[in-house]
Scaffold this motif. Structure first.
Motif, PDB file in Angstrom:
ATOM      1  N   ASP A   1       0.423  -5.374 -12.488  1.00 24.90           N
ATOM      2  CA  ASP A   1       0.696  -3.995 -12.855  1.00 24.90           C
ATOM      3  C   ASP A   1      -0.545  -3.148 -12.582  1.00 24.90           C
ATOM      4  O   ASP A   1      -1.683  -3.619 -12.725  1.00 24.90           O
ATOM      5  CB  ASP A   1       1.079  -3.887 -14.323  1.00 24.90           C
ATOM      6  CG  ASP A   1       2.463  -4.447 -14.603  1.00 24.90           C
ATOM      7  OD1 ASP A   1       3.195  -4.749 -13.631  1.00 24.90           O
ATOM      8  OD2 ASP A   1       2.827  -4.594 -15.780  1.00 24.90           O
TER       9      ASP A   1
ATOM     10  N   ILE B   1      10.980   7.663  -6.076  1.00 24.79           N
ATOM     11  CA  ILE B   1      10.343   8.247  -7.251  1.00 24.79           C
ATOM     12  C   ILE B   1      10.932   7.604  -8.494  1.00 24.79           C
ATOM     13  O   ILE B   1      12.144   7.684  -8.729  1.00 24.79           O
ATOM     14  CB  ILE B   1      10.557   9.780  -7.319  1.00 24.79           C
ATOM     15  CG1 ILE B   1      10.036  10.460  -6.048  1.00 24.79           C
ATOM     16  CG2 ILE B   1       9.899  10.352  -8.562  1.00 24.79           C
ATOM     17  CD1 ILE B   1       8.545  10.406  -5.854  1.00 24.79           C
ATOM     18  N   ARG B   2      10.097   6.920  -9.253  1.00 30.01           N
ATOM     19  CA  ARG B   2      10.516   6.281 -10.500  1.00 30.01           C
ATOM     20  C   ARG B   2      11.747   5.394 -10.312  1.00 30.01           C
ATOM     21  O   ARG B   2      12.686   5.425 -11.103  1.00 30.01           O
ATOM     22  CB  ARG B   2      10.774   7.331 -11.585  1.00 30.01           C
ATOM     23  CG  ARG B   2       9.519   8.045 -12.046  1.00 30.01           C
ATOM     24  CD  ARG B   2       9.827   8.999 -13.192  1.00 30.01           C
ATOM     25  NE  ARG B   2       8.620   9.571 -13.753  1.00 30.01           N
ATOM     26  CZ  ARG B   2       7.865   8.990 -14.671  1.00 30.01           C
ATOM     27  NH1 ARG B   2       8.200   7.801 -15.123  1.00 30.01           N
ATOM     28  NH2 ARG B   2       6.782   9.584 -15.127  1.00 30.01           N
ATOM     29  N   SER B   3      11.727   4.616  -9.249  1.00 26.60           N
ATOM     30  CA  SER B   3      12.848   3.693  -9.004  1.00 26.60           C
ATOM     31  C   SER B   3      12.841   2.523  -9.971  1.00 26.60           C
ATOM     32  O   SER B   3      13.858   1.854 -10.149  1.00 26.60           O
ATOM     33  CB  SER B   3      12.800   3.174  -7.567  1.00 26.60           C
ATOM     34  OG  SER B   3      11.638   2.396  -7.345  1.00 26.60           O
ATOM     35  N   GLY B   4      11.692   2.244 -10.580  1.00 27.26           N
ATOM     36  CA  GLY B   4      11.573   1.135 -11.515  1.00 27.26           C
ATOM     37  C   GLY B   4      10.644   0.058 -10.994  1.00 27.26           C
ATOM     38  O   GLY B   4      10.437  -0.082  -9.779  1.00 27.26           O
ATOM     39  N   VAL B   5      10.102  -0.711 -11.925  1.00 20.88           N
ATOM     40  CA  VAL B   5       9.125  -1.735 -11.548  1.00 20.88           C
ATOM     41  C   VAL B   5       9.772  -2.812 -10.674  1.00 20.88           C
ATOM     42  O   VAL B   5       9.200  -3.236  -9.667  1.00 20.88           O
ATOM     43  CB  VAL B   5       8.494  -2.369 -12.805  1.00 20.88           C
ATOM     44  CG1 VAL B   5       7.559  -3.512 -12.417  1.00 20.88           C
ATOM     45  CG2 VAL B   5       7.726  -1.321 -13.602  1.00 20.88           C
TER      46      VAL B   5
ATOM     47  N   CYS C   1       2.838   3.954 -10.289  1.00 23.35           N
ATOM     48  CA  CYS C   1       3.476   5.204 -10.692  1.00 23.35           C
ATOM     49  C   CYS C   1       2.551   5.909 -11.685  1.00 23.35           C
ATOM     50  O   CYS C   1       2.244   5.342 -12.743  1.00 23.35           O
ATOM     51  CB  CYS C   1       4.848   4.937 -11.321  1.00 23.35           C
ATOM     52  SG  CYS C   1       5.770   6.435 -11.741  1.00 23.35           S
ATOM     53  N   ARG C   2       2.060   7.071 -11.306  1.00 19.17           N
ATOM     54  CA  ARG C   2       1.084   7.802 -12.119  1.00 19.17           C
ATOM     55  C   ARG C   2      -0.095   6.894 -12.481  1.00 19.17           C
ATOM     56  O   ARG C   2      -0.516   6.817 -13.622  1.00 19.17           O
ATOM     57  CB  ARG C   2       1.739   8.367 -13.373  1.00 19.17           C
ATOM     58  CG  ARG C   2       2.832   9.383 -13.074  1.00 19.17           C
ATOM     59  CD  ARG C   2       3.214  10.211 -14.289  1.00 19.17           C
ATOM     60  NE  ARG C   2       3.638   9.367 -15.404  1.00 19.17           N
ATOM     61  CZ  ARG C   2       3.973   9.846 -16.604  1.00 19.17           C
ATOM     62  NH1 ARG C   2       3.904  11.140 -16.843  1.00 19.17           N
ATOM     63  NH2 ARG C   2       4.371   9.038 -17.556  1.00 19.17           N
TER      64      ARG C   2
ATOM     65  N   ASP D   1      16.247  -5.395 -11.829  1.00 14.95           N
ATOM     66  CA  ASP D   1      15.963  -4.016 -12.228  1.00 14.95           C
ATOM     67  C   ASP D   1      16.323  -3.880 -13.707  1.00 14.95           C
ATOM     68  O   ASP D   1      17.384  -3.374 -14.070  1.00 14.95           O
ATOM     69  CB  ASP D   1      16.784  -3.049 -11.372  1.00 14.95           C
ATOM     70  CG  ASP D   1      16.481  -1.590 -11.696  1.00 14.95           C
ATOM     71  OD1 ASP D   1      15.492  -1.341 -12.425  1.00 14.95           O
ATOM     72  OD2 ASP D   1      17.235  -0.718 -11.232  1.00 14.95           O
TER      73      ASP D   1
ATOM     74  N   SER E   1       3.895   2.660  -3.800  1.00 16.69           N
ATOM     75  CA  SER E   1       3.947   3.924  -4.519  1.00 16.69           C
ATOM     76  C   SER E   1       5.369   4.187  -5.001  1.00 16.69           C
ATOM     77  O   SER E   1       6.320   4.149  -4.217  1.00 16.69           O
ATOM     78  CB  SER E   1       3.482   5.070  -3.616  1.00 16.69           C
ATOM     79  OG  SER E   1       3.641   6.315  -4.264  1.00 16.69           O
ATOM     80  N   ASP E   2       5.497   4.466  -6.297  1.00 22.62           N
ATOM     81  CA  ASP E   2       6.808   4.782  -6.858  1.00 22.62           C
ATOM     82  C   ASP E   2       6.813   6.197  -7.429  1.00 22.62           C
ATOM     83  O   ASP E   2       7.628   6.521  -8.300  1.00 22.62           O
ATOM     84  CB  ASP E   2       7.175   3.758  -7.945  1.00 22.62           C
ATOM     85  CG  ASP E   2       8.681   3.679  -8.184  1.00 22.62           C
ATOM     86  OD1 ASP E   2       9.450   3.877  -7.224  1.00 22.62           O
ATOM     87  OD2 ASP E   2       9.100   3.425  -9.334  1.00 22.62           O
ATOM     88  N   ASP E   3       5.888   7.021  -6.920  1.00 21.63           N
ATOM     89  CA  ASP E   3       5.821   8.410  -7.368  1.00 21.63           C
ATOM     90  C   ASP E   3       5.480   9.365  -6.226  1.00 21.63           C
ATOM     91  O   ASP E   3       5.193  10.536  -6.455  1.00 21.63           O
ATOM     92  CB  ASP E   3       4.789   8.561  -8.495  1.00 21.63           C
ATOM     93  CG  ASP E   3       3.379   8.149  -8.078  1.00 21.63           C
ATOM     94  OD1 ASP E   3       3.183   7.765  -6.903  1.00 21.63           O
ATOM     95  OD2 ASP E   3       2.464   8.200  -8.925  1.00 21.63           O
TER      96      ASP E   3
END
Length: 259
Positions: A88, A64-68, A12-13, A160, A41-43
């Motif tokens: 990470d 999008i930004r669902s969390g690690v 993410c980013r 989560d 991809s989380d973004d």
């Protein structure tokens, strides 16, 4: 050749750091065709530069930004190798990390690694490199994040929540009889100014997560004690941290100076 190790990397980013993370996996001591590097991809970014590297598969689901934790679970669901680890996107594995942990994981089903915390690329704190095994008591001394290599069938899903990587390690450790063989080859954790541990509300948020993890480990009192110890460390950090990141404060508390 079927892959031997699946490496889960939520992103993410992460444009500035992801390729370095992947390069560290490729320098982990195993041939590229033995690896399955699953970037999640989380973004919404396709991460074209990383996808061009050997053994990398980037998945873009629209999350999008669902969390690690959820991102790791999506990557875990598509892992096909018999062994799994996770990284990470702003961290690295030490050279030879995979080759060092694989024999231990093959022998016992799971293995853990030492940890090196870096700030601006400089080693700040080294943990567990002088231990043969990782136990809840050892983890409780620092409350630090822990990483390892696990047989795919012994890798549970990720929660989560904050500190879900520590909960995940403790769950595996409990299933393995309460300890894991420990490699001195370190996982390299890179602190950033925008790290969640440096946020003003981090202590309050993580305290709630710790209490939930204690409840989740109610049948494993030694593992639950790690989060009770973290609650005490968190209280001391809140009183003494003075704007420092958790690991900068911990370095002073433990009196280490590894550089």
């Amino acid at each position: 050749m079927p892959p031997l190790v699946s490496v889960l990397i939520p992103a993410c980013r992460a444009e500035a750091t992801l390729c370095a993370a992947v390069d560290s996996v490729l320098a982990g001591g195993l041939p590229a065709d033995a690896l399955e590097i699953l970037v999640e991809s989380d973004d919404g970014t396709a991460y074209a530069a990383a996808s061009a590297l050997p053994s990398v598969q980037v998945q873009v689901t629209g999350a999008i930004r669902s969390g690690v934790g959820p991102a790791r679970n999506r990557a875990l669901a598509r892992a096909t190798a018999p062994f799994v680890t996770y990284l990470d996107a702003d961290d690295q594995l030490a050279p030879g990390w995979l080759a060092a942990l694989l024999p231990l994981a093959r022998a016992e089903g799971a293995a853990a690694s030492a940890l090196e915390v870096r700030e601006h690329g400089v080693p700040l704190l080294r943990l567990w490199h002088d231990h043969d095994r990782l136990t809840p008591a050892v983890m409780a001394e620092s409350g630090a994040s822990a990483r390892g290599l696990f047989a795919r069938d012994r890798c549970p899903p990720f929660a989560d929540a904050l500190s879900q990587d520590i909960l995940h390690m403790l769950q595996i450790m409990e299933a393995q009889g309460g300890s894991l063989p420990l490699s001195p080859a370190p996982y390299l954790l890179n602190l950033r100014p925008e790290s969640v541990t440096a946020a003003d509300d981090f202590s309050a948020r993580v305290h709630r997560a710790y209490l939930a993890h204690v409840d989740a480990l109610h049948d494993a009192p030694e593992a639950a004690q790690v989060f009770r110890a973290k609650i005490a460390l968190n209280a001391a950090y809140s009183a003494e941290g003075q704007g420092r990141s958790y690991y900068r404060w911990l370095e002073a508390r433990l009196g280490q100076n590894p550089a």
